[in-house]
Design a protein around this motif. Structure first.
Motif, short mmCIF file in Angstrom:
data_model
loop_
_atom_site.label_atom_id
_atom_site.label_comp_id
_atom_site.label_asym_id
_atom_site.label_seq_id
_atom_site.Cartn_x
_atom_site.Cartn_y
_atom_site.Cartn_z
N MET A 1 0.84 -1.20 0.00
CA MET A 1 0.00 0.00 0.00
C MET A 1 0.88 1.25 0.00
N ARG B 1 -10.72 0.13 -5.45
CA ARG B 1 -9.47 0.82 -5.07
C ARG B 1 -9.72 1.76 -3.89
N GLU B 2 -10.75 2.57 -4.00
CA GLU B 2 -11.07 3.52 -2.93
C GLU B 2 -11.45 2.78 -1.65
N ASN C 1 -8.44 1.05 0.06
CA ASN C 1 -7.61 2.08 0.68
C ASN C 1 -8.22 2.52 2.01
N LYS D 1 -6.58 2.14 5.86
CA LYS D 1 -6.40 3.34 6.66
C LYS D 1 -7.26 3.33 7.92
#
Length: 129
Positions: free
Chosen positions: A16, A50-51, A54, A58
């Motif tokens: 990442m 993808r979003e 991520n 996080k």
């Protein structure tokens, strides 16, 4: 890790943030979050993988209470799930099917999304006290 379920891409946490970390990632699909011991933590779906992936790494989603445990994500393209992404109702049913069969550690299946959100907030607060 559930060999009968086709995996199109594997994403390791250590990758990442590197350039092109999502190269080859399908737009939509079912994803499975695993810990360092190969324990299935969570299953989800997204039309914007993808979003969403991520966000999970996080800890800015409903997985914030256990995002530190996530080390690997396996993704199955929506194309390999017989067009389940034609509408959200059908996708939700596919996600529930995988949750029921694979029994991830942190998934909860609710018929009422508001109840799910309340439960997740409660679990998050409880884990941080």
């Amino acid at each position: 890790m559930h060999g009968w379920l086709k995996t199109d891409i594997v994403i390791d946490k250590k990758d990442m943030g590197k350039p092109n970390w999502g190269k080859g990632l399908p737009t939509s699909g079912i994803y499975r979050l695993y810990d360092k011991n190969g324990v299935l933590l969570y299953i989800g779906w997204s039309e914007y993988l993808r979003e969403r992936i991520n966000q999970h790494f996080k800890g800015t989603t409903n997985t914030r209470g256990f995002s530190h445990e996530i080390t690997k994500i396996l993704v199955t393209s929506g194309d390999n799930l017989e067009n389940v992404f034609l509408n959200n109702k059908k996708v939700d049913n596919v996600e529930k099917f995988f949750v029921k069969i694979l029994k991830p550690k942190y998934n909860q299946v609710y018929s009422d999304r508001n109840l799910a959100i309340k439960q997740q907030k409660y679990l998050y607060k409880k884990s941080h006290n």
